[in-house]
Motif scaffolding. Sequence first.
Motif, PDB file in Angstrom:
ATOM      1  N   ASP A  13     -33.632  11.388   8.766  1.00  0.00           N
ATOM      2  CA  ASP A  13     -34.541  11.952   7.760  1.00  0.00           C
ATOM      3  C   ASP A  13     -35.877  12.324   8.389  1.00  0.00           C
ATOM      4  OD1 ASP A  13     -32.670  11.715   5.765  1.00  0.00           O
ATOM      5  OD2 ASP A  13     -33.522   9.888   4.894  1.00  0.00           O
ATOM      6  N   ARG A  17     -37.404  16.046   8.658  1.00  0.00           N
ATOM      7  CA  ARG A  17     -38.734  16.356   8.115  1.00  0.00           C
ATOM      8  C   ARG A  17     -39.622  16.986   9.194  1.00  0.00           C
ATOM      9  NH1 ARG A  17     -43.420  15.940   6.298  1.00  0.00           N
ATOM     10  NH2 ARG A  17     -44.180  15.318   4.298  1.00  0.00           N
ATOM     11  N   ASP A  68     -42.534  21.040  -2.700  1.00  0.00           N
ATOM     12  CA  ASP A  68     -41.697  20.463  -3.754  1.00  0.00           C
ATOM     13  C   ASP A  68     -41.442  18.985  -3.500  1.00  0.00           C
ATOM     14  OD1 ASP A  68     -41.559  22.884  -5.036  1.00  0.00           O
ATOM     15  OD2 ASP A  68     -39.534  23.388  -4.322  1.00  0.00           O
ATOM     16  N   GLU A  69     -41.320  18.610  -2.217  1.00  0.00           N
ATOM     17  CA  GLU A  69     -41.082  17.220  -1.838  1.00  0.00           C
ATOM     18  C   GLU A  69     -42.242  16.319  -2.253  1.00  0.00           C
ATOM     19  OE1 GLU A  69     -41.478  15.316   2.346  1.00  0.00           O
ATOM     20  OE2 GLU A  69     -39.509  16.244   2.229  1.00  0.00           O
ATOM     21  N   ARG A  70     -43.459  16.875  -2.173  1.00  0.00           N
ATOM     22  CA  ARG A  70     -44.648  16.089  -2.536  1.00  0.00           C
ATOM     23  C   ARG A  70     -44.633  15.688  -3.994  1.00  0.00           C
ATOM     24  NH1 ARG A  70     -49.884  19.086  -0.512  1.00  0.00           N
ATOM     25  NH2 ARG A  70     -50.070  19.044  -2.750  1.00  0.00           N
TER      26      ARG A  70
END
Length: 99
Positions: A13, A17, A68-70
């Motif tokens: 992961d 990232r 969007d991840e935030r």
Amino acid sequence: MQEEREFNAAAADGDIRNALLKCATGLSASETVEEFALDGDGQLKLVKRKVTKRDVPPDIKAVKMLLDERGEPTDEELEEERKGLLKLLDGSGINEKGD
């Protein structure tokens, strides 16, 4: 065994990232192509080496994925931001209503 899988998943992961971050911010890449030929003694000899360098621009899709991840900011974060902006406005002589 389970702990090792969890560690590997977490490491993967992190790698994903980091790769996404590089795509979102743009990067420079270099590629080296080497060509070898056999000499008279039957040994491989480097004949040609070509190094290509290129700049990869930021990718908008990667930026969107990171944003969007935030997720959405919390109420506390929004309130802190509001207070900070009001402080800036107080220093500039503009009041909260915009008058």
